[in-house]
Design an enzyme around this catalytic site. Structure first.
Site, PDB file in Angstrom:
ATOM      1  N   GLN A   1       1.812   6.816  -7.086  1.00 53.82           N
ATOM      2  CA  GLN A   1       0.638   7.496  -6.518  1.00 53.82           C
ATOM      3  C   GLN A   1       0.893   9.000  -6.523  1.00 53.82           C
ATOM      4  OE1 GLN A   1      -0.441   7.788  -2.263  1.00 53.82           O
ATOM      5  NE2 GLN A   1      -2.376   6.805  -2.780  1.00 53.82           N
TER       6      GLN A   1
ATOM      7  N   ARG B   1       1.037  -1.358   6.814  1.00 49.49           N
ATOM      8  CA  ARG B   1       1.921  -1.530   7.973  1.00 49.49           C
ATOM      9  C   ARG B   1       2.588  -2.901   8.037  1.00 49.49           C
ATOM     10  NH1 ARG B   1      -2.549   0.843  11.772  1.00 49.49           N
ATOM     11  NH2 ARG B   1      -3.718  -0.221  10.123  1.00 49.49           N
TER      12      ARG B   1
ATOM     13  N   SER C   1       0.844  -1.200   0.000  1.00 49.46           N
ATOM     14  CA  SER C   1       0.000   0.000   0.000  1.00 49.46           C
ATOM     15  C   SER C   1       0.883   1.256   0.000  1.00 49.46           C
ATOM     16  CB  SER C   1      -0.862  -0.038   1.265  1.00 49.46           C
ATOM     17  OG  SER C   1      -1.999   0.755   1.112  1.00 49.46           O
TER      18      SER C   1
ATOM     19  N   TYR D   1      -7.011  15.059   1.537  1.00 47.49           N
ATOM     20  CA  TYR D   1      -6.080  15.903   0.784  1.00 47.49           C
ATOM     21  C   TYR D   1      -6.846  16.671  -0.295  1.00 47.49           C
ATOM     22  CZ  TYR D   1      -2.659  13.298   3.452  1.00 47.49           C
ATOM     23  OH  TYR D   1      -1.956  12.759   4.489  1.00 47.49           O
TER      24      TYR D   1
HETATM   25  C1  LIG Z   1       3.422   5.388   7.591  1.00 49.08           C
HETATM   26  C2  LIG Z   1       2.218   5.411   6.710  1.00 49.08           C
HETATM   27  C3  LIG Z   1       2.198   6.284   5.631  1.00 49.08           C
HETATM   28  C4  LIG Z   1       1.091   6.303   4.766  1.00 49.08           C
HETATM   29  N1  LIG Z   1       1.104   7.087   3.657  1.00 49.08           N
HETATM   30  C5  LIG Z   1       0.138   6.989   2.723  1.00 49.08           C
HETATM   31  C6  LIG Z   1       0.242   7.616   1.463  1.00 49.08           C
HETATM   32  O1  LIG Z   1       1.249   8.244   1.169  1.00 49.08           O
HETATM   33  N2  LIG Z   1      -0.778   7.487   0.603  1.00 49.08           N
HETATM   34  C7  LIG Z   1      -1.895   6.776   0.894  1.00 49.08           C
HETATM   35  O2  LIG Z   1      -2.807   6.692   0.080  1.00 49.08           O
HETATM   36  N3  LIG Z   1      -2.006   6.137   2.062  1.00 49.08           N
HETATM   37  C8  LIG Z   1      -1.008   6.201   2.976  1.00 49.08           C
HETATM   38  N4  LIG Z   1      -1.082   5.477   4.133  1.00 49.08           N
HETATM   39  C9  LIG Z   1      -2.244   4.565   4.351  1.00 49.08           C
HETATM   40  C10 LIG Z   1      -1.886   3.154   3.915  1.00 49.08           C
HETATM   41  O3  LIG Z   1      -1.707   3.080   2.516  1.00 49.08           O
HETATM   42  C11 LIG Z   1      -2.995   2.150   4.307  1.00 49.08           C
HETATM   43  O4  LIG Z   1      -4.177   2.526   3.632  1.00 49.08           O
HETATM   44  C12 LIG Z   1      -3.243   2.139   5.804  1.00 49.08           C
HETATM   45  O5  LIG Z   1      -2.033   2.060   6.514  1.00 49.08           O
HETATM   46  C13 LIG Z   1      -4.143   0.953   6.189  1.00 49.08           C
HETATM   47  O6  LIG Z   1      -3.578  -0.268   5.786  1.00 49.08           O
HETATM   48  P1  LIG Z   1      -2.762  -1.238   6.818  1.00 49.08           P
HETATM   49  O7  LIG Z   1      -3.695  -1.562   7.931  1.00 49.08           O
HETATM   50  O8  LIG Z   1      -2.404  -2.431   5.996  1.00 49.08           O
HETATM   51  O9  LIG Z   1      -1.575  -0.479   7.300  1.00 49.08           O
HETATM   52  C14 LIG Z   1      -0.011   5.469   5.036  1.00 49.08           C
HETATM   53  C15 LIG Z   1       0.015   4.630   6.131  1.00 49.08           C
HETATM   54  C16 LIG Z   1       1.126   4.582   6.961  1.00 49.08           C
HETATM   55  C17 LIG Z   1       1.117   3.626   8.116  1.00 49.08           C
END
Ligand SMILES: Cc1cc2nc3c(=O)[nH]c(=O)nc-3n(C[C@H](O)[C@H](O)[C@H](O)COP(=O)(O)O)c2cc1C
Ligand SMILES: Cc1cc2nc3c(=O)[nH]c(=O)nc-3n(C[C@H](O)[C@H](O)[C@H](O)COP(=O)(O)OP(=O)(O)OC[C@H]3O[C@@H](n4cnc5c(N)ncnc54)[C@H](O)[C@@H]3O)c2cc1C
Length: 767
Positions: A493, A717, A415, A574
């Site tokens: 992205q 994560r 992600s 955003y």
């Molecule tokens: C450190 C961090 C940075 C993130 N940066 C972005 C990002 O740049 N663009 C985005 O669409 N989502 C971003 N997210 C959201 C993640 O893509 C994801 O949707 C979110 O962490 C939930 O998924 P997970 O439970 O597998 O971590 C970020 C998440 C984390 C933890």
């Protein structure tokens, strides 16, 4: 203690038994409004765990109950002329009437006094003579309602109509029969609970119910209509009702999900359905009632425990169990309420979706129940994923997916995650290692972090960018490494921070403005993110043109850098998300107001990007499918419209995230918590989707994919700490066809051997 149990259902009777077993000196009277042998409903199903619990509590009644159990293993799903049979489900059931008789006898044997034909009125002064009143008077509890404010009752009347019937037709398998009619879908849940009798619950939407005219029929007419509708399953047997006290269409009910904030008020204690209900489709109401009774009796008899302390512990222990079951029950209820969403599925996938609906049963769980059947599902999945080219029996997460001319090798994606480590937007060695490592870690598709289209479009000074030649060169180096050293595809992205810009790097505080050097921010409206953030300037048309052109320029640079795919970030509050959500967009021009207006600018940007991006390469868009703000914000219903609008402009994949669009959000977290939104967009909008959000086990990914709840599964994560998540999953599932860097082959083989040995040892222990 002198105790009155109001209601002689499973909860009241079993509480009386459990109390007497622990202390025969208790004086217990059970008051039941009906005559003995008169009850609603037909059979009830149990799990092995419930049987263990009642056996430990009272071996005598458990012995009689289990002796009379009907057992069955298979589930038959009749759908679109096919019968899909899966085995290993291991159900046990008994007639409700017979179970109550057994409990009557046992309660009497232990010295409880049973009063029948005894309608109880909460206002009756005689209740003052008792130390405790146990309100076990069912879902429509008068005793609970008489103290409504004290209990904090929450009742959710569900949408579908159902009627609980019985039949002498013996169903050897737990049977779900779905029938498509001119008024919509109608279906039966049927199972045998005695040698000569089966439960037969008929369910449909309110619309279908009215379409058939069930609202105007007498009970006999309803039954006759159901017999006709399900004739091919009944083999000439009739249907019967025992809801004789209900007249006309009243035999049809809407399920009422009940929960209470508190389960006691003074000396009145709620038990069983009076306190909480669980939808009949997960068959756990009686289990909850019996287990409540055991726990309450145990606590009330624990030496030295005051009534208050006993009640605190009762609620603390039971509340969690009830919450878990009610969550599963809600998933199951919603599946049946939104059945039409899944009726375009082929029968095998429909059955898989039905079996995994509550999320209590997963892919690997189904493998344990019926390996052959599950492998049939896997073969089916692979065949479809490869247009019939593959006959493989392998986990769905390793099947390829084609989006336009791009084929991803498997369904796991990294992600997008901001690393806040760039200088002047230029990705550096950290990014090179970070993305490179995740590419060789086996995921089919990598997303870059939100890469910003201008310096002022960054979230923080550490965000990566795509607005000059240095950016192109640095990204190109990363992309070339990914392509040269892995099978992964890489998606850029692109985003603009809008009103959430000019903030610190993530680990110094999310969305917190910089200590110094802040730059002015703009947004759809002038709603600031929080009192600490700047008031953004609402975008002028000139701003819109400039930013749109920046997105287009960034797309062109993405082509130069060699990216396989581009994603527009229109989620998380955003810039583009600030147009879509009404909680940020307070404009009064053609870009504010209705959803159509709010979508206008994001769609314009997307369409311009699409025109600049090669036609054979795919594009996706990330959206927030809910603002977690109820009807005040974006709702999951609207998310389907949003997904469809982007798809019309050429989006090949909707990346379904949620929330982070305003400060006051009330998210409901949990395992796979955003997947239901993906499911909805995919199956109502008939669009390809990617699910994300607390998905962390290979089993989660396989269950989501096989049930058709998403086409790709993104993990954020989990990939931060384990770049090799996909290779580890392959080792765990003993899947050999994954792309392992040749340098690492040895380690992979060793990991797979160790995992297999550990799994075999765990299986041997289970046996
Ligand atoms: C450190 C961090 C940075 C993130 N940066 C972005 C990002 O740049 N663009 C985005 O669409 N989502 C971003 N997210 C959201 C993640 O893509 C994801 O949707 C979110 O962490 C939930 O998924 P997970 O439970 O597998 O971590 C970020 C998440 C984390 C933890
Ligand atoms: C269609 C359907 C199918 C179901 N299938 C299953 C299943 O397969 N497995 C399962 O575990 N559960 C099933 N349930 C749920 C199950 O029936 C209930 O969860 C369970 O009966 C709860 O037990 P209880 O003792 O709390 O309430 P009830 O069984 O409702 O008992 C309450 C009793 O109180 C009596 N009463 C009410 N008011 C008064 C009053 N004022 N004075 C005196 N007496 C009163 C009633 O007559 C009744 O006998 C199903 C429910 C439905 C609706």
């Amino acid at each position: 203690m002198k105790i009155a149990c109001i209601g002689g259902g499973p909860a009241g009777l079993y509480f009386a038994i459990s109390m007497k077993l622990r202390d025969p000196a208790h004086e217990i009277e059970v008051f039941e409004r009906n005559a003995p042998g008169v009850t609603f409903g037909w059979g009830v199903v149990f799990s092995d765990l419930t049987v263990d619990n009642i056996t430990r509590n009272d071996p005598v009644s458990a012995e009689t109950i289990t002796r009379e159990f009907a057992h069955w293993d298979d589930i038959d799903v009749h759908f679109k002329g096919e019968t899909i049979t899966s085995g290993g489900h291991g159900f046990i059931g008994i007639s409700r009437k017979r179970m109550l008789q057994i409990l009557h006898d046992r309660a009497r044997e232990l010295g409880a006094v049973l009063h029948f034909d005894a309608e109880c009125d909460p206002a009756d002064p005689r209740w003052r003579e008792y130390d405790l009143i146990i309100a076990a008077d069912g879902a429509n509890s008068r005793f609970r309602d008489a103290h409504a404010e004290s209990f904090g009752i929450d009742i959710d009347v569900r949408a579908n109509k159902f009627v609980w019937l019985g039949t002498s037709k013996v169903f050897d398998a737990f049977t779900f029969a779905f029938e498509q009619t001119e008024h919509g879908w109608i279906w039966a849940h049927a199972y045998r609970f005695a040698p000569d009798c089966s439960t037969f619950i008929v369910e449909c939407s309110e619309e279908t119910w009215r379409g058939f005219g069930f609202d105007r029929m007498s009970q006999d007419e309803s039954i006759a209509a159901c017999e006709k509708l399900f004739a091919k399953y009944l083999d000439g047997h009739s249907l019967q009702s025992n809801a004789t006290h209900l007249v006309g269409s009243a035999a049809w009910l809407n399920f009422r999900r009940i929960k209470c904030e508190r389960w006691s008020a003074g000396n009145v204690i709620l038990l069983g359905d009076a306190a909480h209900t669980a939808h009949f489709s997960i068959g756990s109401g009686t289990k909850l009632a019996l287990e409540d009774a055991i726990k309450l009796a145990e606590l009330l008899n624990r030496p030295g425990l005051s009534l208050e302390a006993a009640m605190d512990e009762y609620v603390a222990e039971r509340d969690l169990e009830v919450l878990k079951l009610q969550n599963s029950a809600r998933n199951s209820t919603e599946w049946f309420e939104t059945l039409e969403r899944y009726t375009h599925f082929e029968p095998l996938q429909f059955a898989y979706s039905l079996l995994t609906r509550s999320q209590r049963i997963s892919h690997e769980n189904l493998r344990l129940r019926d390996r052959d059947w599950l492998e049939g599902v896997e073969r089916w999945f692979w065949k479809r994923a490869t247009d019939g080219r593959s006959n493989k029996t392998a986990p769905p997460m390793f099947a390829p997916l084609k989006l336009r001319e791009m084929e991803v090798a498997n369904r796991i994606t990294v992600s997008p995650m901001a690393m806040y480590s760039a200088v002047d937007g230029v990705p550096n060695d950290f990014h090179f290692v970070h993305y490179g490592e995740r590419a060789i870690g086996g995921a089919g598709l990598l997303f870059t972090e939100m890469t910003c289209v201008s310096p002022e479009g960054r979230i923080s000074p550490g965000c990566t960018g795509m607005w000059n030649a240095d950016h192109v060169a640095a990204w190109k180096r990363i992309v070339e490494f990914v392509h040269a050293n892995s099978k992964a595809k890489i998606c850029l992205q692109l985003g603009h921070s809008g009103g959430k810009g000019s903030t610190r790097v993530g680990w110094e505080g999310n969305d917190v403005p910089l200590d110094g050097g802040n730059w002015p921010v703009m947004s759809a409206g002038d709603v600031r993110w929080s009192p600490a953030n700047q008031v953004p300037a609402p975008m002028t048309r000139a701003d819109m043109n400039r930013v749109r052109d920046q997105f287009v320029a960034a797309v062109r640079m993405g082509v130069e850098a060699g990216f396989d795919m581009v994603e527009l970030h229109a989620a998380h509050g955003y810039l583009l998300s600030s147009f879509i959500t009404p909680l940020q967009n307070n404009r009064s021009d053609e870009y504010g107001g209705s959803l159509e207006n709010r979508m206008r600018y994001p769609l314009e940007v997307f369409a311009a990007m699409r025109a600049a991006w090669p036609g054979d390469r795919p594009m996706s868009v990330r959206i927030s499918a809910t603002d977690w703000a109820g009807d005040d914000g974006i709702t999951p219903d609207e998310a389907v419209l949003i997904g469809e609008a982007f798809a019309r402009e050429g989006a090949d994949l909707i990346d379904v995230s949620a929330g982070q669009t305003w400060g006051g959000q009330q998210p409901v977290y949990g395992r796979m918590f955003q997947t239901p939104f993906s499911d909805r967009i995919r199956n109502e909008g008939k669009l390809a989707t990617m699910a994300v959000g607390n998905i962390y086990e290979p089993d989660h990914a396989n269950s989501i994919l096989a049930a058709g709840r998403a086409d790709l599964v993104a993990l954020g994560r989990p990939h931060l700490v384990d770049p090799f998540w996909t290779l580890r999953a392959a080792a765990q599932l003993d899947y050999r066809d994954v792309a392992v860097p040749p340098q690492y082959l040895n380690g992979m083989a060793q990991l797979a051997r160790n995992m297999k040995r550990d799994a075999d040892a765990a299986a041997a222990l289970r046996v």
